[in-house]
Design a protein around this motif. Structure first.
Motif, PDB file in Angstrom:
ATOM      1  N   ALA A  54      -2.848   3.571  -1.337  1.00 21.86           N
ATOM      2  CA  ALA A  54      -3.380   3.502   0.031  1.00 21.86           C
ATOM      3  C   ALA A  54      -4.864   3.837   0.073  1.00 21.86           C
ATOM      4  CB  ALA A  54      -2.589   4.430   0.942  1.00 21.86           C
ATOM      5  N   LEU A  83      -1.660   7.753   3.189  1.00 18.23           N
ATOM      6  CA  LEU A  83      -1.205   6.594   3.957  1.00 18.23           C
ATOM      7  C   LEU A  83      -1.606   6.721   5.422  1.00 18.23           C
ATOM      8  CD1 LEU A  83       0.316   3.905   3.670  1.00 18.23           C
ATOM      9  CD2 LEU A  83       2.381   5.126   4.374  1.00 18.23           C
ATOM     10  N   ALA A  85       0.863  -1.181   0.000  1.00 17.08           N
ATOM     11  CA  ALA A  85       0.000   0.000   0.000  1.00 17.08           C
ATOM     12  C   ALA A  85       0.898   1.229   0.000  1.00 17.08           C
ATOM     13  CB  ALA A  85      -0.915   0.006   1.222  1.00 17.08           C
ATOM     14  N   TYR A  86       0.620   2.164  -0.905  1.00 13.86           N
ATOM     15  CA  TYR A  86       1.514   3.314  -1.025  1.00 13.86           C
ATOM     16  C   TYR A  86       0.742   4.590  -1.355  1.00 13.86           C
ATOM     17  CZ  TYR A  86       0.769   2.951  -6.019  1.00 13.86           C
ATOM     18  OH  TYR A  86       0.177   2.929  -7.251  1.00 13.86           O
ATOM     19  N   PHE A 139       4.513  -0.841   3.245  1.00 14.22           N
ATOM     20  CA  PHE A 139       3.827   0.449   3.259  1.00 14.22           C
ATOM     21  C   PHE A 139       4.808   1.518   2.810  1.00 14.22           C
ATOM     22  CE2 PHE A 139       1.537  -1.764   6.824  1.00 14.22           C
ATOM     23  CZ  PHE A 139       0.288  -1.816   6.218  1.00 14.22           C
ATOM     24  N   TYR A 176       3.121  -6.997   4.767  1.00 13.62           N
ATOM     25  CA  TYR A 176       2.852  -5.682   4.176  1.00 13.62           C
ATOM     26  C   TYR A 176       4.128  -4.946   3.815  1.00 13.62           C
ATOM     27  CZ  TYR A 176      -1.159  -6.831   7.067  1.00 13.62           C
ATOM     28  OH  TYR A 176      -2.184  -7.502   7.659  1.00 13.62           O
ATOM     29  N   SER A 179       5.363   5.777   1.184  1.00 19.57           N
ATOM     30  CA  SER A 179       4.832   7.118   0.971  1.00 19.57           C
ATOM     31  C   SER A 179       5.920   8.041   0.468  1.00 19.57           C
ATOM     32  CB  SER A 179       4.271   7.677   2.282  1.00 19.57           C
ATOM     33  OG  SER A 179       3.813   9.003   2.093  1.00 19.57           O
TER      34      SER A 179
END
Length: 156
Positions: A42, A71, A10-11, A58, A56, A60
């Motif tokens: 995200a 995020l 997720a970004y 993650f 995950y 940003s």
């Protein structure tokens, strides 16, 4: 395969740099057998996407030395299901034109609430990722996939 583990990436990305890092991490994950990957912005991740994942990444862009709001909003949503995402392997990544390490640290502090199994070091890149950055991101993606395959956690 039915026994495949799944990793959610997720970004949040403003200029495309963080998205390119996310794709490089995904390429590294794909090189490891029995692990699938789902790459999403995200804002498009639902709590059930996170709950069903085994690990995950993650990421940003650096937003004034902090993670992007997109995020942060995801992390606020995931707080409601924190007991179902707790303890799973996590890799963090960021890009920007200054403040990437501080942004990575901000994500580290917030994600720490979920009691993750850290996969470190995180990936922090200045500007658009070059070949060396892409290679490092792929290496860390493979490291995350290996952690997901090996790590045992209990969902309560």
């Amino acid at each position: 395969m039915a026994n495949d583990k799944k990793i959610l990436i997720a970004y949040a990305s403003r200029t495309g740099s963080t998205e390119k890092l996310a794709q490089a991490i995904a390429d590294g994950i794909r090189k490891v057998g029995d692990v699938s990957v789902d790459v999403k912005r995200a804002k498009d991740v639902k709590p059930e996407d996170a709950v069903s994942a085994d690990g995950y990444a993650f990421g940003s862009h650096s937003a004034f030395e902090y993670m992007g709001g997109e995020l942060k909003l995801l992390f606020e949503e995931l707080y409601n299901v924190r007991n179902k995402v707790s303890g799973k392997p996590v890799l963090l990544f960021t890009s920007g034109h200054g403040g990437q390490v501080a942004a990575l640290e901000s994500m580290d502090r917030v994600v720490g609430v979920f009691n993750p199994h850290w996969v470190k070091p995180g990936v922090a890149v200045e500007g658009m990722p070059g070949e060396a950055d892409r290679a490092k991101a792929m290496e860390m993606g493979a490291k995350l996939a290996d952690a997901v395959k090996k790590y045992k956690y209990i969902i309560v």
